[in-house]
Design a protein around this motif. Structure first.
Motif, short mmCIF file in Angstrom:
data_model
loop_
_atom_site.label_atom_id
_atom_site.label_comp_id
_atom_site.label_asym_id
_atom_site.label_seq_id
_atom_site.Cartn_x
_atom_site.Cartn_y
_atom_site.Cartn_z
N UNK A 192 81.15 59.94 28.09
CA UNK A 192 82.27 59.63 27.22
C UNK A 192 83.61 59.95 27.88
N UNK A 193 83.69 61.09 28.45
CA UNK A 193 84.89 61.48 29.17
C UNK A 193 84.52 61.69 30.62
N UNK A 194 85.43 61.31 31.50
CA UNK A 194 85.17 61.49 32.91
C UNK A 194 86.45 61.76 33.66
N UNK A 195 86.31 62.47 34.73
CA UNK A 195 87.44 62.79 35.58
C UNK A 195 86.94 62.89 37.01
N UNK A 196 87.63 62.23 37.92
CA UNK A 196 87.26 62.28 39.33
C UNK A 196 88.46 62.77 40.12
N UNK A 197 88.23 63.76 40.97
CA UNK A 197 89.31 64.34 41.77
C UNK A 197 88.74 64.85 43.09
N UNK A 198 89.61 65.08 44.04
CA UNK A 198 89.20 65.71 45.30
C UNK A 198 89.43 67.22 45.25
N UNK A 199 89.99 67.71 44.15
CA UNK A 199 90.32 69.12 43.98
C UNK A 199 89.30 69.80 43.07
N UNK A 200 88.53 70.73 43.64
CA UNK A 200 87.49 71.41 42.89
C UNK A 200 88.07 72.18 41.69
N UNK A 201 89.17 72.88 41.89
CA UNK A 201 89.76 73.66 40.80
C UNK A 201 90.22 72.77 39.65
N UNK A 202 90.77 71.62 39.98
CA UNK A 202 91.19 70.68 38.94
C UNK A 202 89.97 70.19 38.14
N UNK A 203 88.88 69.91 38.84
CA UNK A 203 87.65 69.47 38.17
C UNK A 203 87.11 70.56 37.25
N UNK A 204 87.09 71.78 37.73
CA UNK A 204 86.60 72.89 36.91
C UNK A 204 87.52 73.15 35.72
N UNK A 205 88.81 72.96 35.91
CA UNK A 205 89.76 73.11 34.81
C UNK A 205 89.53 72.06 33.74
N UNK A 206 89.25 70.83 34.15
CA UNK A 206 88.96 69.75 33.19
C UNK A 206 87.67 70.05 32.43
N UNK A 207 86.67 70.56 33.13
CA UNK A 207 85.41 70.96 32.51
C UNK A 207 85.69 72.01 31.44
N UNK A 208 86.48 73.00 31.78
CA UNK A 208 86.81 74.08 30.85
C UNK A 208 87.60 73.57 29.65
N UNK A 209 88.52 72.65 29.89
CA UNK A 209 89.32 72.07 28.80
C UNK A 209 88.41 71.36 27.80
N UNK A 210 87.48 70.54 28.30
CA UNK A 210 86.55 69.86 27.40
C UNK A 210 85.73 70.86 26.60
N UNK A 211 85.24 71.89 27.28
CA UNK A 211 84.44 72.92 26.59
C UNK A 211 85.26 73.58 25.48
N UNK A 212 86.48 73.98 25.79
CA UNK A 212 87.32 74.64 24.80
C UNK A 212 87.67 73.73 23.63
N UNK A 213 87.92 72.46 23.92
CA UNK A 213 88.20 71.49 22.85
C UNK A 213 87.03 71.39 21.88
N UNK A 214 85.83 71.41 22.39
CA UNK A 214 84.65 71.30 21.53
C UNK A 214 84.44 72.59 20.73
N UNK A 215 84.56 73.71 21.40
CA UNK A 215 84.33 74.99 20.74
C UNK A 215 85.37 75.26 19.66
N UNK A 216 86.62 74.91 19.91
CA UNK A 216 87.72 75.32 19.04
C UNK A 216 88.11 74.31 17.97
N UNK A 217 87.41 73.19 17.87
CA UNK A 217 87.78 72.16 16.89
C UNK A 217 86.58 71.75 16.06
N UNK A 218 86.89 71.14 14.91
CA UNK A 218 85.82 70.64 14.05
C UNK A 218 85.22 69.38 14.65
N UNK A 219 84.02 69.07 14.25
CA UNK A 219 83.34 67.87 14.71
C UNK A 219 84.13 66.62 14.34
#
Length: 167
Positions: A111-138
């Motif tokens: 559903x969501x995707x992000x492609x980058x050459x920067x590992x930290x940016x990719x991990x940050x995007x992963x974390x953002x998605x996780x936090x959005x799911x945890x902190x919001x209603x379905x």
């Protein structure tokens, strides 16, 4: 309400994928290289490329799951399972999110995707998605997914119109 919104997301994704396929067909046919008469013919060619059944392969067209897995997140919220994963493939870091309806085992992949050459940016995007799911209603999550899909549909329709007006 979650099941109705989930069904709407699935319907919108089908429309998005259909338009995306039409855009890809036009782009394939305008460039040098193979020409196709239909989306099905183009997709069959792409499957052969991805599966290595042709003499050559395009690096950008490798399967999404090939490569080294970097980070995964698994979150269950109500009757839905969210899977977020980041992997490395050809010096690119790719993050995707998929959702599984636990009632009927229906899965909406990538559903969501992000492609980058920067590992930290990719991990940050992963974390953002996780936090959005945890902190919001379905409902909030699903409504935002629909907004994003609708925005992408609009962009693809514009691109399709541009490509058809050129040819």
């Amino acid at each position: 309400m979650g099941n109705n919104i989930y069904a709407d997301i699935k319907s919108k994704l089908l429309e998005l994928n259909r338009i995306n396929d039409e855009v890809n067909l036009l782009e394939w046919n305008k460039d040098d290289g193979p020409k196709f008469d239909s989306v099905d013919e183009m997709k069959e060619f792409e499957r052969k490329v991805i599966n290595g059944k042709l003499d050559y392969i395009f690096n950008e067209e490798k399967t999404a799951m090939s490569g080294e897995m970097i980070k995964t997140e698994e979150i269950t919220k109500d009757d839905y399972f969210f899977y977020i994963y980041t992997f490395k493939n050809d010096n690119k870091f790719i993050t995707y999110m998929s959702i599984k309806n636990l009632i009927n085992n229906d899965v909406l992949q990538n559903l969501y995707g992000n492609k980058t050459t920067d590992k930290e940016q990719a991990l940050s995007y992963n974390e953002k998605l996780k936090n959005d799911i945890i902190n919001n209603t379905l409902d909030y999550i699903f409504e935002n997914i629909i907004v994003d899909i609708n925005n992408n549909i609009s962009k693809l329709k514009k691109k399709y119109e541009e490509l058809t007006s050129i040819s």
